[in-house]
Design a protein around this motif. Sequence first.
Motif, PDB file in Angstrom:
ATOM      1  N   LEU A 112     -13.553  30.208  41.586  1.00 14.30           N
ATOM      2  CA  LEU A 112     -14.567  29.959  41.334  1.00 14.30           C
ATOM      3  C   LEU A 112     -15.493  28.737  40.948  1.00 14.30           C
ATOM      4  O   LEU A 112     -15.333  27.630  39.965  1.00 14.30           O
ATOM      5  CB  LEU A 112     -15.272  29.512  42.773  1.00 14.30           C
ATOM      6  N   ALA A 113     -15.746  29.798  40.536  1.00 14.80           N
ATOM      7  CA  ALA A 113     -17.101  29.785  39.268  1.00 14.80           C
ATOM      8  C   ALA A 113     -16.305  29.527  37.613  1.00 14.80           C
ATOM      9  O   ALA A 113     -16.963  28.691  36.812  1.00 14.80           O
ATOM     10  CB  ALA A 113     -18.102  31.060  39.180  1.00 14.80           C
ATOM     11  N   ALA A 114     -15.623  29.981  37.868  1.00 14.45           N
ATOM     12  CA  ALA A 114     -14.613  30.106  36.438  1.00 14.45           C
ATOM     13  C   ALA A 114     -13.190  28.414  35.797  1.00 14.45           C
ATOM     14  O   ALA A 114     -13.468  28.506  34.721  1.00 14.45           O
ATOM     15  CB  ALA A 114     -13.648  31.045  36.168  1.00 14.45           C
ATOM     16  N   GLU A 115     -13.534  28.350  37.235  1.00 13.90           N
ATOM     17  CA  GLU A 115     -12.242  27.011  37.336  1.00 13.90           C
ATOM     18  C   GLU A 115     -12.703  25.899  37.300  1.00 13.90           C
ATOM     19  O   GLU A 115     -13.870  25.406  37.863  1.00 13.90           O
ATOM     20  CB  GLU A 115     -11.762  26.912  38.296  1.00 13.90           C
ATOM     21  N   ASP A 116     -11.879  24.719  36.134  1.00 17.53           N
ATOM     22  CA  ASP A 116     -12.795  23.331  36.016  1.00 17.53           C
ATOM     23  C   ASP A 116     -11.800  22.666  36.732  1.00 17.53           C
ATOM     24  O   ASP A 116     -12.308  21.417  36.108  1.00 17.53           O
ATOM     25  CB  ASP A 116     -13.496  23.240  35.037  1.00 17.53           C
ATOM     26  N   GLY A 117     -10.316  22.621  37.321  1.00 23.03           N
ATOM     27  CA  GLY A 117      -9.511  21.734  37.430  1.00 23.03           C
ATOM     28  C   GLY A 117      -9.497  21.579  38.797  1.00 23.03           C
ATOM     29  O   GLY A 117      -9.800  22.802  39.507  1.00 23.03           O
ATOM     30  N   THR A 118      -9.444  20.941  39.001  1.00 24.45           N
ATOM     31  CA  THR A 118      -9.144  20.268  40.649  1.00 24.45           C
ATOM     32  C   THR A 118      -7.945  20.585  41.545  1.00 24.45           C
ATOM     33  O   THR A 118      -8.809  21.598  42.489  1.00 24.45           O
ATOM     34  CB  THR A 118      -9.255  18.668  41.154  1.00 24.45           C
ATOM     35  N   VAL A 119      -6.957  20.799  41.044  1.00 25.29           N
ATOM     36  CA  VAL A 119      -6.325  21.848  41.809  1.00 25.29           C
ATOM     37  C   VAL A 119      -6.016  23.464  41.710  1.00 25.29           C
ATOM     38  O   VAL A 119      -6.742  23.800  43.331  1.00 25.29           O
ATOM     39  CB  VAL A 119      -4.462  21.404  40.873  1.00 25.29           C
ATOM     40  N   GLU A 120      -7.133  23.857  40.980  1.00 25.40           N
ATOM     41  CA  GLU A 120      -6.766  24.964  40.522  1.00 25.40           C
ATOM     42  C   GLU A 120      -8.622  25.908  41.782  1.00 25.40           C
ATOM     43  O   GLU A 120      -8.632  26.214  42.847  1.00 25.40           O
ATOM     44  CB  GLU A 120      -7.654  25.488  39.421  1.00 25.40           C
TER      45      GLU A 120
END
Length: 719
Positions: free
Chosen positions: A166-174
Amino acid sequence: MTNDLEGLDRVDWASMGHAYGPADEVPRWLEQMASPDSDVRNAAFSSFYGAAHHQGDVYSCTAASLPFLLTLADDLRTPDRAAVIRLVLSIGRAALDCDPEAVYYSPSGHASRPYAEVVPQLRERFEDFVRHAADPDPQVRQAALPALGLFLDDADRAFTLLRERLAAEDGTVERLLVIEAAAALAQRLPAALGPVTTWLTTLAADPALDADIRLAALVHQAAGAPESIDADLVPTATGLLQLITPEPEPEPEDQVRTADCGQCGCADTDTDAETDPGQHVPPQIAAAFADLDRHGRVHTPTTELLTTLHQVLDARVPERTALLTAQLRSPDAGTRHDAIAMTWDLIRSWRGNHTHLVLLLADHLRPNDPYTAAEAAETLGKLPAALAEPAREALAALVAAHRTTHGPHVWAARHPLLRRAHQQAVTTLAGLGDERALPSLLTALDTGVDDWRAVQAARHLPQAAEELAPRLIRRLAHADFSSPWGSATALIAAINQLGDPAAVPALTTALGTAVEQGHWRTAAVALRALGSFGGAATSALETVRVLADAEDLDLRIAAVKTLWEIESDPADAVLRLTALLDAVSGRDTADVADVLGRIGAPAAAALPRLRRLLKAGPVWIRTHAAAAIYAIGGPAEAGAVLPVLLEGWQEDDPADAHVLDCLRRLGPAAAPALPRVRAELALARRSGGLFQGIENDEALQRAGRALIEQLTGTDEVRG
């Protein structure tokens, strides 16, 4: 073969089976999943899903495929690794859902437990999923992220991995997928429940986080602890939804989009096979497949999340209505579009005054957004006319705007989005009995463009029979009775409902043609149509009388019913119908009993046979027999039939409205049923389940209220 699927030829695939027989083709499908040709790959995936993973089943060949699928997923040369990983996870989820103590059976009938081999393999390869979940390709990450919540039994490590992702992702879907995977982990492992719930609660309340994370956390926290739902859930969710899709800045006046014929975000993806003249497929079949494709589309990342929230809210209709209001008024076109299907799901499942939602659907009938307008019009068309009535003027306005802007032949417009929007609006308006639909229907019937839609819609406009009936009759004269798609049957049914006696000669000719060609179903439809004209169809008697002795039972029943409706000769009809009671079964028995009930007292000779039906057979047949007995014997039979009617109501949901109509005819003798009627009308969920449809439930409610008013003089319960 692009990838090295070592050992593929050493598996005894022929000894295994899938949904449609031996699994010989599976290795070829696995090889083709690595093809550089996208058409070949797509066909291979489709074949595997359709046979080796049919409707989510796990066969021995499905389990044997896993090592090779995992190899494909690991190989960077595989053209569509995300599709392979999605297939692996679909198999894994199906295996997790299997009862670990149960024995399943293969298509050949052999006891089998192939699912038991699946989850251990995936747990052994868990590190592969960890790597895929951090892949540079977002499609691969999206496919792999759910695995982090499914295939590791170390709750602490799995939870740590998810927080890191969660901390690494910046895409809404991910990010939404990470939250969903955490919720799945908590549901699967009791040790994860407390930490995950606390984490989700913290995320949902943190104003420093993006709204998509907070909304996902809020929804999944509620799904995991539905007992904690309070009045703040929906307002909080709608507030977060507004933050995700803020109001757009107004466009300069000279850049505002004009009401053209199809500029919307989905214009390039809507292929609508039904409008392609090169398709050698009956248009109604092409349209059905196009609908399936459309209804599987999702237009915004929050759709699945909001669907989950509606599932969590379940019977809380006011809260769901408030949520849908926010969705349908969202500034985001995708959110609005996807809310239409959720609105339909609420209305078809739950009773209540849904006028507000119907008006919101009507607000989407906009000429400058034909993609969404078509979806809204189609949904309104699935509602009973009384429920769709508030949208009448909006439908008429859209139809008029189309005709004004694009001309009188807009029904046949070349642009697929405009064409579908106009046709859906016209057919729904016709379903309301509104003559403003007529000009476009006449265009369809005169040009032959998508005329099958117009035929279905024309039946709702008997007031326009003078213009519609001749056109339908001409088409019937040239119809192909051998077509499996039922064009002749649809024409006959439409002509019947228009109610123009001038159609009797054409229907008689159609009946003769259907019999001559051996199309018994079409012949039965023609017989019913002739019967609906009663004495005005006496010119058809000679043809009908011959069929009253037909070998085919369905045809004979239809002919006998039609004889009665045309001649009203009880002596002949009762003799024939009583004989049929000894020859038929199932639905036919109920149909024959219904006709005897319509004949009434002159059918007294059939009472002994009908009374025998009260004591044997399925309860739904007994309810039809009971109704016929009362119609023939009158009040003296009330004591015998009332218990059967009440039993039928209790045990057979589809019979509800029929039983209530029978109870109304009993008059004061039906008073013992009042508590049951009141209890039924107090229910929030529609009766009969989704497969019976809204129409059945609305008829049930009308009949129930009428019975209460008849017995008490008051109208107690209104939907």
